[in-house]
Design a protein around this motif. Structure first.
Motif, PDB file in Angstrom:
ATOM      1  N   LYS A  13     -12.521   3.000  -3.301  1.00  0.00           N
ATOM      2  CA  LYS A  13     -12.845   2.015  -2.266  1.00  0.00           C
ATOM      3  C   LYS A  13     -12.648   2.615  -0.886  1.00  0.00           C
ATOM      4  CE  LYS A  13     -11.875  -2.256  -4.773  1.00  0.00           C
ATOM      5  NZ  LYS A  13     -11.119  -3.520  -4.756  1.00  0.00           N
ATOM      6  N   GLU A  69      -6.638   2.300  -8.214  1.00  0.00           N
ATOM      7  CA  GLU A  69      -7.570   2.399  -7.086  1.00  0.00           C
ATOM      8  C   GLU A  69      -7.231   3.620  -6.252  1.00  0.00           C
ATOM      9  OE1 GLU A  69      -8.408  -0.103  -2.988  1.00  0.00           O
ATOM     10  OE2 GLU A  69      -7.973  -1.227  -4.829  1.00  0.00           O
ATOM     11  N   ALA A 120     -16.395   5.204  -9.122  1.00  0.00           N
ATOM     12  CA  ALA A 120     -15.194   5.052  -9.943  1.00  0.00           C
ATOM     13  C   ALA A 120     -15.035   6.292 -10.797  1.00  0.00           C
ATOM     14  CB  ALA A 120     -15.270   3.801 -10.822  1.00  0.00           C
ATOM     15  N   THR A 170     -11.137   2.675  -9.372  1.00  0.00           N
ATOM     16  CA  THR A 170     -12.150   2.350  -8.369  1.00  0.00           C
ATOM     17  C   THR A 170     -11.917   3.159  -7.097  1.00  0.00           C
ATOM     18  OG1 THR A 170     -12.207   0.109  -9.270  1.00  0.00           O
ATOM     19  CG2 THR A 170     -13.264   0.466  -7.140  1.00  0.00           C
TER      20      THR A 170
END
Length: 373
Positions: free
Chosen positions: A161, A195, A149, A159
């Motif tokens: 991902k 994200e 992160a 974050t």
């Protein structure tokens, strides 16, 4: 060998005292040899003397050594306690126990922490260090982190991902890009970054996954493929999405080309039509590559289905049901049909009034009458 007296006389020609002196000299030489042999035998024991019959060896003289005594105890020194602590007798000392154990192997020397690792703190990114990777060939690298992160200046976390395995320098560049360029862009859109869509990070492979090609920067943990940046309000900034505003995509283009040495997107090759490739490859003269064509938005196509009826539209009128006419009796003609028959009869009688072609007068015909039943 024969021995005779004449030969002896011829060899020892002198007589009297001369012959006696020669015998004494011979005897003295023999005695000296015997004494020297016995003296030598005292030093070295004969290997065949298993019963110790030979003369004993002489022992060297023992000299008394002078041992120095310790200095007297000073008066100001503390007195030693007469009684030892009880634990001293029951438990062995640490030094003694350590001496009994075998010496353990010394731990390997730790690598010095890099300046990038010291700068990439938890206030900037959540990126724990991982061991160096030594893959096949030249794959892998040193000073690696797992970027989980990125922490924005307002303490919000973006974050990644899935988590990306990168070199520390590449992870630091991604964190600076999100904190300084993408966070203001998201603010201008009325939201914040939530994200980062990681399409690919470390992977030991050739360029574009072609067998036998040069090693990709992904194999060196020095590259990241980004597909989209998702905002907190649910909106997604698709970097290659042509439905996204062209102005937004161009702002992303200028920011990444200023920070990374390689940027590949749509228009570079068909391998990068759905994502953006970013890396920090080092080239001569600091040469950079920025190949990303920001295409125009797709044309608006009319929808196949009609649009939904707006709520403010007036209600639709209900269609009136058709009136059912009464059935006519069999054999009876309606009034409309009778009028049609009268018109047809008048039209057929009209041409009969014309004069005949031969000049004779034609007799007028009587109008047809309808028979009523």
């Amino acid at each position: 060998m024969s021995f005779s007296l004449p030969d002896f006389r011829r060899k020892w020609s002198c007589r009297g005292y001369m012959s006696a002196g020669a015998a004494m000299v011979t005897a003295a030489l023999g005695l000296s040899l015997v004494l020297a042999e016995r003296a030598e035998a005292r030093k070295y024991t004969s290997p065949l003397d298993i019963f110790g019959i030979a003369a004993p060896r002489s022992r060297p003289a023992v000299h008394s050594a002078r041992i120095p005594l310790p200095r007297p105890r000073p008066q100001e020194a503390p007195k030693a306690s007469d009684e030892a602590p009880p634990e001293a007798d029951s438990k062995p000392s640490a030094d003694k126990s350590g001496a009994d154990k075998p010496a353990e192997a010394a731990p390997p020397a730790q690598k010095p922490v890099s300046a990038c690792r010291l700068a990439l703190t938890d206030e900037i990114a959540i990126a724990p260090s991982i061991p160096d990777i030594r893959g096949p060939g030249a794959c892998g690298g040193e000073d690696l982190v797992r970027l989980e992160a990125v922490v924005l200046p307002d303490k919000r976390k973006v974050t990644v991902k899935p988590a990306a395995i990168l070199r520390c320098t590449m992870a630091s560049a991604i964190a600076d890009w999100l904190r300084k360029d993408m966070a203001p862009l998201a603010t201008s859109l009325g939201s914040t970054i939530g994200e980062l869509d990681n399409f690919d990070s470390f992977e030991c492979r050739g360029r574009n996954r072609v067998v036998g090609a040069l090693l990709s920067e992904h194999g060196k943990a020095n590259a990241l493929d980004v597909r989209a940046i998702k905002l907190a309000n649910g909106q997604s900034i698709g970097l290659t999405d042509r439905s996204m505003s062209r102005e937004v995509r161009e702002r992303v283009l200028h920011s990444v080309c200023a920070r990374f040495s390689t940027v590949l997107g749509p228009g570079s090759d068909w391998y990068h039509e759905d994502h953006i490739h970013l890396d920090l490859a080092q080239r001569r003269n600091d040469y950079r590559i920025c190949q990303w064509n920001v295409w125009d938005p797709l044309p608006q196509v009319a929808p196949l289905l009609p649009a939904e009826r707006p709520e403010e539209a007036p209600p639709r009128e209900v269609a009136a049901k058709p009136e059912v006419k009464p059935e006519a009796k069999p054999g009876a003609k309606s009034e409309e049909k009778e009028g049609a028959d009268d018109e047809a009869a008048e039209k057929s009688a009209a041409p009969a009034k014309k004069p005949a072609a031969d000049g004779s007068k034609s007799q007028p015909r009587k109008p047809a009458t309808k028979k009523r039943r």
